[in-house]
Write a protein that holds these residues in place. Structure first.
Motif, mmCIF file in Angstrom:
data_model
loop_
_atom_site.group_PDB
_atom_site.id
_atom_site.type_symbol
_atom_site.label_atom_id
_atom_site.label_comp_id
_atom_site.label_asym_id
_atom_site.label_seq_id
_atom_site.Cartn_x
_atom_site.Cartn_y
_atom_site.Cartn_z
ATOM 1 N N ARG A 306 0.821 -1.210 0.000
ATOM 2 C CA ARG A 306 0.000 0.000 0.000
ATOM 3 C C ARG A 306 0.854 1.258 0.000
ATOM 4 O O ARG A 306 1.969 1.251 0.524
ATOM 5 C CB ARG A 306 -0.873 0.040 1.259
ATOM 6 N N PRO A 307 0.324 2.357 -0.522
ATOM 7 C CA PRO A 307 0.943 3.657 -0.257
ATOM 8 C C PRO A 307 0.979 3.903 1.246
ATOM 9 O O PRO A 307 -0.006 3.677 1.956
ATOM 10 C CB PRO A 307 0.007 4.641 -0.971
ATOM 11 N N GLY A 308 2.126 4.306 1.724
ATOM 12 C CA GLY A 308 2.308 4.494 3.156
ATOM 13 C C GLY A 308 3.107 3.398 3.815
ATOM 14 O O GLY A 308 3.646 3.594 4.913
ATOM 15 N N ASP A 309 3.194 2.235 3.191
ATOM 16 C CA ASP A 309 4.023 1.161 3.731
ATOM 17 C C ASP A 309 5.489 1.570 3.731
ATOM 18 O O ASP A 309 5.929 2.379 2.896
ATOM 19 C CB ASP A 309 3.879 -0.112 2.891
ATOM 20 N N VAL A 310 6.262 1.012 4.646
ATOM 21 C CA VAL A 310 7.718 1.148 4.631
ATOM 22 C C VAL A 310 8.303 -0.241 4.412
ATOM 23 O O VAL A 310 8.004 -1.182 5.154
ATOM 24 C CB VAL A 310 8.249 1.764 5.941
ATOM 25 N N VAL A 311 9.103 -0.369 3.372
ATOM 26 C CA VAL A 311 9.663 -1.651 2.939
ATOM 27 C C VAL A 311 11.152 -1.673 3.249
ATOM 28 O O VAL A 311 11.867 -0.689 2.982
ATOM 29 C CB VAL A 311 9.425 -1.857 1.434
ATOM 30 N N THR A 312 11.633 -2.777 3.790
ATOM 31 C CA THR A 312 13.061 -2.948 4.069
ATOM 32 C C THR A 312 13.666 -3.850 2.991
ATOM 33 O O THR A 312 13.213 -4.972 2.769
ATOM 34 C CB THR A 312 13.277 -3.581 5.447
ATOM 35 N N HIS A 313 14.710 -3.335 2.339
ATOM 36 C CA HIS A 313 15.354 -4.038 1.226
ATOM 37 C C HIS A 313 16.538 -4.880 1.709
ATOM 38 O O HIS A 313 16.953 -4.795 2.881
ATOM 39 C CB HIS A 313 15.850 -3.023 0.194
ATOM 40 N N VAL A 314 17.093 -5.651 0.798
ATOM 41 C CA VAL A 314 18.337 -6.369 1.065
ATOM 42 C C VAL A 314 19.379 -5.371 1.578
ATOM 43 O O VAL A 314 19.599 -4.319 0.969
ATOM 44 C CB VAL A 314 18.843 -7.066 -0.218
ATOM 45 N N GLY A 315 20.009 -5.676 2.688
ATOM 46 C CA GLY A 315 21.016 -4.796 3.260
ATOM 47 C C GLY A 315 20.472 -3.820 4.286
ATOM 48 O O GLY A 315 21.254 -3.162 4.977
ATOM 49 N N GLY A 316 19.139 -3.679 4.381
ATOM 50 C CA GLY A 316 18.564 -2.874 5.443
ATOM 51 C C GLY A 316 18.055 -1.502 5.054
ATOM 52 O O GLY A 316 17.386 -0.845 5.864
ATOM 53 N N ARG A 317 18.351 -1.002 3.860
ATOM 54 C CA ARG A 317 17.850 0.310 3.468
ATOM 55 C C ARG A 317 16.330 0.239 3.343
ATOM 56 O O ARG A 317 15.761 -0.757 2.885
ATOM 57 C CB ARG A 317 18.482 0.747 2.144
ATOM 58 N N THR A 318 15.651 1.332 3.726
ATOM 59 C CA THR A 318 14.194 1.334 3.745
ATOM 60 C C THR A 318 13.619 2.328 2.739
ATOM 61 O O THR A 318 14.240 3.351 2.422
ATOM 62 C CB THR A 318 13.666 1.683 5.152
ATOM 63 N N THR A 319 12.409 2.001 2.274
ATOM 64 C CA THR A 319 11.706 2.840 1.307
ATOM 65 C C THR A 319 10.273 3.078 1.770
ATOM 66 O O THR A 319 9.555 2.119 2.096
ATOM 67 C CB THR A 319 11.677 2.181 -0.083
ATOM 68 N N GLU A 320 9.866 4.342 1.775
ATOM 69 C CA GLU A 320 8.465 4.675 1.987
ATOM 70 C C GLU A 320 7.742 4.573 0.647
ATOM 71 O O GLU A 320 8.130 5.201 -0.348
ATOM 72 C CB GLU A 320 8.315 6.100 2.524
ATOM 73 N N VAL A 321 6.691 3.778 0.595
ATOM 74 C CA VAL A 321 5.917 3.602 -0.630
ATOM 75 C C VAL A 321 4.926 4.753 -0.758
ATOM 76 O O VAL A 321 4.075 4.947 0.121
ATOM 77 C CB VAL A 321 5.169 2.254 -0.621
ATOM 78 N N ARG A 322 5.059 5.509 -1.824
ATOM 79 C CA ARG A 322 4.084 6.569 -2.091
ATOM 80 C C ARG A 322 3.239 6.261 -3.326
ATOM 81 O O ARG A 322 2.181 6.858 -3.522
ATOM 82 C CB ARG A 322 4.791 7.915 -2.255
#
Length: 486
Positions: A306-322
């Protein structure tokens, strides 16, 4: 059907003009060329029935000055005309490549072989009988270079495989099916090892972007890692990463119907890198290369991200889904991070149908190239020119993009996935932190990965764009990718 190449200003080849018993009278042919306005412009065509002898049809096709690009156009036109005549009984196409400009060289032979394989390409999934096709295409030249022809044949076959993968309907070509196709084809090649990660392994590896994007579909995601490691390849290791979105609805940020129609082709980047590795291994190139492709379907359901989710990628960097329709960068981020953290890559190249902005900027036939390393960029641009695939280098230097980095800021994560315009550049900036500072090139093929009509040896539909560029780059020693023998 015999093809006679017509040079610039209507010049005919010496093998026809000087023949004791030519298949067609040169004077008559010259008159027909003048009557039809065929002055040798590449692709110009004049049809001449020849009653009472074989071949029954001579087709004069413009070849200009006989450059590789002009040869590619000439042979493509000839093959398409031959396939049309096959529906009326023609079985064999003979293409003479020596023109008034001189004998065909290795580059012309390779271009001709690629075009012979690709210009007549068709993908059909129909209950109706398929129309008759040519049984054979014979290329005739005075210079014997079987190696050049074989390289063209292999390259053409790998591009055709990429087109097959892209053209297969999405109700068939789900992540599991595509992973199986990769394992099946690449498993037949020497020195290639293919591994497929399923949902459990993806969770264990921290592939949050792949799992988030693929979480809304009943078809679970897969990650294909195909490694070609021939003896004596040296320590340089090029990793090719391809976007493998098997169908893109846009997710909760749903696309319009018109925007969704061609989204079975959203895995064209993944198909391209697998096909490039296929060709490199088939030719036995002395280069260590791995293709990494995250396959996922971006769908709508109660489990979709969903928009608003925060996803953690390989290695730990995070992305806010807009925006859930900015999904390609989410899966590429995981794959790039995996490549530099786990695969000991020395250079990274990713290929993706990533942004409509790239197509808006450069049109439907030119790819956008971003790179952090000049030698890498120059090598890929040169490879594209040799392959007949045009690229335009886009700015990624700090003086051009420093003011854009703030657009990636997020109050809750390391970055957001929809930083706005200029869309192709901000997408590249989103990906860059996942490359670990390695030499990296990002190839956005949103325009040329698909064709609305036939042109050259490209046909309507998925094109296989970038396969030949990557192959030529690997053949040349992958400049910018470290020291590679050969």
């Amino acid at each position: 059907m015999l093809v006679v190449p017509v040079g610039a200003r209507g010049a005919l080849p010496s093998w026809l003009v000087d023949a004791a018993d030519p298949v067609v009278d040169p004077g008559w042919l010259a008159g027909a060329l003048a009557d039809t306005g065929n002055g040798g412009r590449p692709g110009g065509i004049t049809n001449l029935p020849v009653p009472g002898r074989r071949p029954r049809s001579v087709v004069a096709v413009g070849i200009g000055d006989g450059t590789p690009a002009e040869v590619r156009t000439c042979v493509s036109i000839a093959v398409r005309r031959g396939q049309t005549l096959a529906e009326h009984g023609a079985t064999r196409l003979v293409v003479a490549l020596d023109s008034a400009a001189g004998p065909a060289g290795p580059e012309q032979l390779r271009a001709a072989a690629e075009a012979a394989v690709l210009a007549g390409y068709r993908f059909r999934d129909s209950s109706a009988p398929h129309p008759p096709r040519l049984a054979s295409v014979l290329l005739v030249a005075s210079t014997a270079d079987e190696g050049a022809v074989e390289r063209g044949r292999v390259a053409g076959g790998s591009v055709a495989w990429a087109r097959d993968l892209v053209a297969t309907p999405p109700n068939t070509a789900d992540p599991a099916w595509l992973a199986d196709r990769a394992v099946g084809r690449l498993g037949e090649l020497d020195h290639v090892r293919t591994t497929v990660l399923g949902p459990r392994q993806l969770r264990a590896g921290g592939f949050g972007g792949v799992l988030a994007v693929g979480g809304g579909s009943a078809s679970a995601p897969r990650l294909v890692v195909a490694a070609y490691d021939p003896p004596g390849a040296g320590t340089a290791h090029v990793v090719l990463v391809g976007k493998g979105i098997t169908f893109d609805t846009g997710g909760i940020s749903v696309k319009t119907t018109a925007g969704m129609r061609e989204m079975k082709t959203d895995m064209a980047g993944g198909a391209a890198v697998l096909a490039a590795l296929d060709a490199a291994a088939a030719l036995g190139l002395p280069v260590r290369v791995t293709a990494v492709v995250p396959f996922a379907e971006n769908h709508l359901s109660g489990s979709a991200y969903r928009p608003g989710d925060v996803v953690t990628h390989v290695g730990g960097r995070t992305t806010e889904v807009r925006n859930t329709d900015a999904e390609g960068r989410m899966v590429l981020a995981d794959a790039l991070a995996h490549a530099h953290r786990e695969l000991a890559a020395t250079a990274l190249v990713d290929v993706a149908t990533l942004t409509g902005a790239a197509k808006t900027a450069l049109g439907a036939r030119t790819g956008a190239l971003y790179a952090t390393d000049d030698a890498l960029a120059d090598g890929l641009l040169a490879a594209g020119r040799a392959a007949g695939e045009p690229w335009w280098r886009m700015p990624l230097a700090e003086e051009h993009v420093a003011h854009l980095r703030a657009q990636l800021d997020s109050p809750v994560a390391d970055a957001n996935n929809a930083p706005g315009n200029p869309g192709a550049t901000t997408a590249a900036l989103f990906l860059q932190p996942f490359t670990g500072g390695l030499p990296w090139a990002h190839l956005d093929v949103a325009g040329p990965a698909r064709a609305g009509a036939d042109h050259g040896d490209t046909v309507k539909g998925g094109t296989g764009f970038a396969v030949r560029t990557l192959l030529r780059w690997l053949e040349s020693g992958a400049p910018g990718g470290g020291t590679v023998p050969g």
